[in-house]
Design a protein around this motif. Structure first.
Motif, short mmCIF file in Angstrom:
data_model
loop_
_atom_site.label_atom_id
_atom_site.label_comp_id
_atom_site.label_asym_id
_atom_site.label_seq_id
_atom_site.Cartn_x
_atom_site.Cartn_y
_atom_site.Cartn_z
N VAL A 247 24.71 -41.68 -11.66
CA VAL A 247 24.93 -41.26 -13.05
C VAL A 247 26.32 -40.66 -13.12
CG1 VAL A 247 23.87 -38.98 -12.76
CG2 VAL A 247 23.98 -40.01 -15.01
N SER A 248 27.04 -41.05 -14.17
CA SER A 248 28.37 -40.53 -14.43
C SER A 248 28.32 -39.75 -15.74
CB SER A 248 29.36 -41.69 -14.53
OG SER A 248 30.63 -41.24 -14.90
N ILE A 249 28.91 -38.56 -15.75
CA ILE A 249 28.85 -37.68 -16.93
C ILE A 249 30.28 -37.30 -17.31
CG2 ILE A 249 27.96 -35.51 -17.85
CD1 ILE A 249 25.92 -35.60 -15.44
N ALA A 250 30.63 -37.58 -18.57
CA ALA A 250 31.96 -37.24 -19.07
C ALA A 250 31.82 -36.39 -20.33
CB ALA A 250 32.75 -38.51 -19.39
N GLN A 251 32.74 -35.47 -20.53
CA GLN A 251 32.72 -34.67 -21.75
C GLN A 251 33.38 -35.48 -22.87
OE1 GLN A 251 35.31 -33.21 -23.60
NE2 GLN A 251 37.04 -33.11 -22.23
N ALA A 252 32.89 -35.30 -24.08
CA ALA A 252 33.39 -36.06 -25.23
C ALA A 252 33.56 -35.14 -26.44
CB ALA A 252 32.44 -37.20 -25.55
N MET A 253 34.17 -33.99 -26.21
CA MET A 253 34.32 -33.00 -27.28
C MET A 253 35.52 -33.31 -28.17
SD MET A 253 31.83 -30.90 -27.08
CE MET A 253 32.39 -29.59 -28.14
N ARG A 254 35.40 -32.90 -29.42
CA ARG A 254 36.53 -32.93 -30.36
C ARG A 254 36.36 -31.79 -31.34
NH1 ARG A 254 36.37 -38.57 -32.99
NH2 ARG A 254 35.32 -39.03 -31.09
N LYS A 255 37.47 -31.35 -31.86
CA LYS A 255 37.44 -30.27 -32.85
C LYS A 255 37.04 -30.83 -34.20
CE LYS A 255 40.76 -27.39 -30.45
NZ LYS A 255 42.08 -26.77 -30.47
N ASN A 256 36.38 -30.03 -35.03
CA ASN A 256 35.96 -30.46 -36.37
C ASN A 256 37.14 -31.02 -37.15
OD1 ASN A 256 33.26 -29.82 -36.07
ND2 ASN A 256 33.48 -27.79 -36.99
#
Length: 163
Positions: free
Chosen positions: A132-141
């Motif tokens: 399993v590979s886990i990446a963050q995918a955050m962005r500001k509003n």
């Protein structure tokens, strides 16, 4: 003589409790995030072998963050790889704080650990090596471009438990 026997019994009971406390664990591993900043170009990967193709398992993503984490939620993209080459990609969102901004994770220091459900009641259909590979995918509003470096994440973990 009786005092020594009591000490031995007490120590034995403590050791037994510590060993048996995590009887559900099948797999549990963590990767430290460099400089407590999780870059989108650096997904965290875990590889594990499965032999049990009968019993149900619960899969978790564990996140350790400190108080510099600036968001109330967390978006992740996971890629689950099967031994036969099949891949399943998911986009996930988790709440990291309550409505007052207090982190939901557990911990006595500034580091909080969140145990996040990834998949429930999974039966692995074939034995072999999974990853399993886990990446963050955050962005500001309101912004199209994502957050390249996510501050405040110290470790990412993956856990499999017996159901």
């Amino acid at each position: 003589m009786k005092t020594n026997r009591n000490k031995i019994v007490t120590i034995s009971l403590i050791i037994l409790c510590l060993v048996s406390c995590d009887s559900k664990r099948v797999y549990d591993s963590y990767v430290s995030v460099s400089n407590q900043s999780w870059n989108t170009e650096n997904p965290v990967s875990f590889t594990f072998n499965v032999q049990d193709t009968i019993h149900k398992k619960n899969l978790f993503i564990n996140i350790r963050n400190n108080d510099t984490y600036a968001f109330s939620n967390l978006f992740l993209i996971t890629q689950f790889n099967f031994p036969n080459g099949k891949k399943v990609v998911d986009t996930l969102e988790y709440e990291m704080t309550d409505v007052t901004g207090k982190f939901l994770g557990v911990g006595l220091t500034e580091i909080k650990e969140s145990k996040l459900f990834y998949k429930e009641n999974v039966v692995f259909l074939s034995s072999g090596e999974y990853s399993v590979s886990i990446a963050q995918a955050m962005r500001k509003n309101g912004e199209i471009v994502g957050v390249n470096t996510l501050e405040g994440i110290t470790e990412v973990g993956f856990r499999i438990e017996k159901n």
